[in-house]
Design a protein around this motif. Structure first.
Motif, PDB file in Angstrom:
ATOM      1  N   MET A   1       0.846  -1.181   0.000  1.00  0.00           N
ATOM      2  CA  MET A   1       0.000   0.000   0.000  1.00  0.00           C
ATOM      3  C   MET A   1       0.886   1.237   0.000  1.00  0.00           C
ATOM      4  SD  MET A   1      -3.165   1.054   2.510  1.00  0.00           S
ATOM      5  CE  MET A   1      -2.371   0.789   4.057  1.00  0.00           C
ATOM      6  N   SER A   2       0.567   2.199  -0.849  1.00  0.00           N
ATOM      7  CA  SER A   2       1.329   3.439  -0.946  1.00  0.00           C
ATOM      8  C   SER A   2       0.792   4.467   0.057  1.00  0.00           C
ATOM      9  CB  SER A   2       1.207   4.014  -2.360  1.00  0.00           C
ATOM     10  OG  SER A   2      -0.109   4.504  -2.574  1.00  0.00           O
ATOM     11  N   LEU A   3       1.520   5.559   0.232  1.00  0.00           N
ATOM     12  CA  LEU A   3       1.065   6.638   1.110  1.00  0.00           C
ATOM     13  C   LEU A   3      -0.211   7.266   0.547  1.00  0.00           C
ATOM     14  CD1 LEU A   3       1.538   8.192   3.701  1.00  0.00           C
ATOM     15  CD2 LEU A   3       3.015   9.760   2.407  1.00  0.00           C
ATOM     16  N   ILE A   4      -0.339   7.317  -0.768  1.00  0.00           N
ATOM     17  CA  ILE A   4      -1.592   7.814  -1.367  1.00  0.00           C
ATOM     18  C   ILE A   4      -2.752   6.925  -0.928  1.00  0.00           C
ATOM     19  CG2 ILE A   4      -2.862   8.060  -3.544  1.00  0.00           C
ATOM     20  CD1 ILE A   4      -0.258   9.082  -4.808  1.00  0.00           C
ATOM     21  N   ASP A   5      -2.559   5.610  -0.953  1.00  0.00           N
ATOM     22  CA  ASP A   5      -3.601   4.683  -0.496  1.00  0.00           C
ATOM     23  C   ASP A   5      -3.948   4.943   0.975  1.00  0.00           C
ATOM     24  OD1 ASP A   5      -3.637   3.373  -2.981  1.00  0.00           O
ATOM     25  OD2 ASP A   5      -2.112   1.925  -2.332  1.00  0.00           O
ATOM     26  N   ALA A   7      -3.608   7.752   2.683  1.00  0.00           N
ATOM     27  CA  ALA A   7      -4.339   9.013   2.785  1.00  0.00           C
ATOM     28  C   ALA A   7      -5.789   8.833   2.340  1.00  0.00           C
ATOM     29  CB  ALA A   7      -3.643  10.086   1.957  1.00  0.00           C
ATOM     30  N   GLU A   8      -5.995   8.120   1.261  1.00  0.00           N
ATOM     31  CA  GLU A   8      -7.360   7.893   0.789  1.00  0.00           C
ATOM     32  C   GLU A   8      -8.154   7.047   1.777  1.00  0.00           C
ATOM     33  OE1 GLU A   8      -6.711   6.427  -3.205  1.00  0.00           O
ATOM     34  OE2 GLU A   8      -6.541   8.482  -3.990  1.00  0.00           O
ATOM     35  N   GLN A   9      -7.500   6.072   2.406  1.00  0.00           N
ATOM     36  CA  GLN A   9      -8.161   5.261   3.436  1.00  0.00           C
ATOM     37  C   GLN A   9      -8.592   6.133   4.604  1.00  0.00           C
ATOM     38  OE1 GLN A   9      -5.717   2.083   4.934  1.00  0.00           O
ATOM     39  NE2 GLN A   9      -6.945   0.561   3.860  1.00  0.00           N
ATOM     40  N   THR A  62     -19.572  14.757   5.764  1.00  0.00           N
ATOM     41  CA  THR A  62     -19.039  14.031   4.610  1.00  0.00           C
ATOM     42  C   THR A  62     -17.778  14.723   4.128  1.00  0.00           C
ATOM     43  OG1 THR A  62     -20.237  15.320   2.960  1.00  0.00           O
ATOM     44  CG2 THR A  62     -21.338  13.363   3.832  1.00  0.00           C
ATOM     45  N   ASN A  63     -17.004  13.998   3.374  1.00  0.00           N
ATOM     46  CA  ASN A  63     -15.846  14.599   2.715  1.00  0.00           C
ATOM     47  C   ASN A  63     -15.737  14.000   1.326  1.00  0.00           C
ATOM     48  OD1 ASN A  63     -13.678  12.385   2.672  1.00  0.00           O
ATOM     49  ND2 ASN A  63     -14.307  12.371   4.812  1.00  0.00           N
ATOM     50  N   GLU A  64     -15.296  14.842   0.415  1.00  0.00           N
ATOM     51  CA  GLU A  64     -15.094  14.407  -0.964  1.00  0.00           C
ATOM     52  C   GLU A  64     -13.665  14.739  -1.366  1.00  0.00           C
ATOM     53  OE1 GLU A  64     -16.471  15.480  -5.515  1.00  0.00           O
ATOM     54  OE2 GLU A  64     -17.481  16.454  -3.837  1.00  0.00           O
ATOM     55  N   VAL A  65     -12.871  13.709  -1.604  1.00  0.00           N
ATOM     56  CA  VAL A  65     -11.506  13.921  -2.081  1.00  0.00           C
ATOM     57  C   VAL A  65     -11.608  14.355  -3.539  1.00  0.00           C
ATOM     58  CG1 VAL A  65      -9.286  12.830  -2.567  1.00  0.00           C
ATOM     59  CG2 VAL A  65     -10.533  12.250  -0.469  1.00  0.00           C
ATOM     60  N   THR A  66     -11.105  15.568  -3.815  1.00  0.00           N
ATOM     61  CA  THR A  66     -11.211  16.105  -5.171  1.00  0.00           C
ATOM     62  C   THR A  66      -9.908  16.010  -5.950  1.00  0.00           C
ATOM     63  OG1 THR A  66     -10.805  18.337  -4.316  1.00  0.00           O
ATOM     64  CG2 THR A  66     -13.108  17.656  -4.575  1.00  0.00           C
ATOM     65  N   ALA A  67      -8.789  15.869  -5.247  1.00  0.00           N
ATOM     66  CA  ALA A  67      -7.496  15.706  -5.921  1.00  0.00           C
ATOM     67  C   ALA A  67      -6.483  15.163  -4.928  1.00  0.00           C
ATOM     68  CB  ALA A  67      -7.002  17.022  -6.492  1.00  0.00           C
ATOM     69  N   THR A  68      -5.564  14.356  -5.442  1.00  0.00           N
ATOM     70  CA  THR A  68      -4.482  13.788  -4.635  1.00  0.00           C
ATOM     71  C   THR A  68      -3.193  13.909  -5.428  1.00  0.00           C
ATOM     72  OG1 THR A  68      -6.048  12.190  -3.727  1.00  0.00           O
ATOM     73  CG2 THR A  68      -3.721  11.726  -3.389  1.00  0.00           C
ATOM     74  N   TYR A  69      -2.162  14.439  -4.780  1.00  0.00           N
ATOM     75  CA  TYR A  69      -0.862  14.627  -5.426  1.00  0.00           C
ATOM     76  C   TYR A  69       0.218  13.989  -4.568  1.00  0.00           C
ATOM     77  CZ  TYR A  69      -3.687  18.455  -7.317  1.00  0.00           C
ATOM     78  OH  TYR A  69      -4.709  19.199  -7.870  1.00  0.00           O
ATOM     79  N   GLY A  70       0.879  12.984  -5.092  1.00  0.00           N
ATOM     80  CA  GLY A  70       1.986  12.357  -4.382  1.00  0.00           C
ATOM     81  C   GLY A  70       3.297  13.033  -4.726  1.00  0.00           C
ATOM     82  N   SER A  71       4.202  13.095  -3.783  1.00  0.00           N
ATOM     83  CA  SER A  71       5.528  13.647  -4.038  1.00  0.00           C
ATOM     84  C   SER A  71       6.344  12.646  -4.858  1.00  0.00           C
ATOM     85  CB  SER A  71       6.247  13.977  -2.732  1.00  0.00           C
ATOM     86  OG  SER A  71       6.498  12.795  -1.996  1.00  0.00           O
ATOM     87  N   VAL A  77       2.025  13.365   0.587  1.00  0.00           N
ATOM     88  CA  VAL A  77       0.860  13.437  -0.286  1.00  0.00           C
ATOM     89  C   VAL A  77       0.094  14.700   0.078  1.00  0.00           C
ATOM     90  CG1 VAL A  77      -1.335  12.331  -0.907  1.00  0.00           C
ATOM     91  CG2 VAL A  77       0.651  10.923  -0.393  1.00  0.00           C
ATOM     92  N   THR A  78      -0.351  15.405  -0.933  1.00  0.00           N
ATOM     93  CA  THR A  78      -1.246  16.536  -0.728  1.00  0.00           C
ATOM     94  C   THR A  78      -2.624  16.115  -1.216  1.00  0.00           C
ATOM     95  OG1 THR A  78       0.559  18.106  -1.048  1.00  0.00           O
ATOM     96  CG2 THR A  78      -1.681  18.960  -1.287  1.00  0.00           C
ATOM     97  N   VAL A  79      -3.614  16.325  -0.354  1.00  0.00           N
ATOM     98  CA  VAL A  79      -4.981  15.891  -0.663  1.00  0.00           C
ATOM     99  C   VAL A  79      -5.905  17.102  -0.568  1.00  0.00           C
ATOM    100  CG1 VAL A  79      -6.822  14.266  -0.108  1.00  0.00           C
ATOM    101  CG2 VAL A  79      -4.450  13.658   0.404  1.00  0.00           C
ATOM    102  N   GLU A  80      -6.627  17.367  -1.646  1.00  0.00           N
ATOM    103  CA  GLU A  80      -7.660  18.400  -1.631  1.00  0.00           C
ATOM    104  C   GLU A  80      -8.978  17.705  -1.323  1.00  0.00           C
ATOM    105  OE1 GLU A  80      -7.625  20.538  -5.333  1.00  0.00           O
ATOM    106  OE2 GLU A  80      -5.489  20.982  -5.163  1.00  0.00           O
ATOM    107  N   VAL A  81      -9.685  18.238  -0.331  1.00  0.00           N
ATOM    108  CA  VAL A  81     -10.907  17.604   0.157  1.00  0.00           C
ATOM    109  C   VAL A  81     -11.958  18.682   0.398  1.00  0.00           C
ATOM    110  CG1 VAL A  81     -11.887  16.173   2.006  1.00  0.00           C
ATOM    111  CG2 VAL A  81      -9.490  15.887   1.359  1.00  0.00           C
TER     112      VAL A  81
END
Length: 138
Positions: A1-5, A7-9, A62-71, A77-81
């Motif tokens: 599992m990556s750091l993006i995974d 963060a999304e979890q 609720t939250n909606e992840v609108t963008a995810t950017y991994g370094s 990871v930067t996550v726009e929510v």
């Protein structure tokens, strides 16, 4: 599992209002730093406290992840929510008027070698949040 995974979890657990699962994604000494609220500390304490309080005050949160950017190195990871919902009780110095808010957030997540969260930093427009919920001053 990556750091993006990871963060999304985190945000999936947040949508499911599962604070224990949210905290479990952090290292034992993992921290949060929520700049607009001047809230910092260990995720197991400060994080658990703020997330539990938000879920209590906004039970339909609720939250909606609108963008995810991994370094490039995979260590952050930067996550726009977009987080939203309706206030159900007085809290955070805001009288309950049953108002709804919709507010973009940015979370910067730093991970360890096992892609557990070492630090989570969050930014949002606190004045905008207060305004949407009917509070006219910070």
């Amino acid at each position: 599992m990556s750091l993006i995974d990871t963060a999304e979890q985190f945000f999936t657990h947040y949508s499911n209002r599962d604070v224990d699962a949210m905290v479990s994604l952090f290292t034992d000494d993992g921290t949060i730093n929520y700049y607009p609220a001047d809230l910092r500390g260990r995720a197991s304490e400060a994080g658990r406290g703020i997330w539990s309080a938000l879920i209590d005050v906004f039970p339909d949160l609720t939250n909606e992840v609108t963008a995810t950017y991994g370094s490039a190195d995979g260590k952050s990871v930067t996550v726009e929510v977009t987080i939203s919902r309706t206030q159900s009780k007085d809290a955070f110095g805001i009288k309950n008027k049953g108002l709804h808010y919709v507010l973009p957030h940015v979370f910067i997540v730093h991970g360890d070698e096992q892609n557990r969260i070492k630090q989570m930093v969050a930014y949002w427009d606190n004045a905008g949040w207060y305004s949407q919920l009917g509070r006219s001053h910070l």
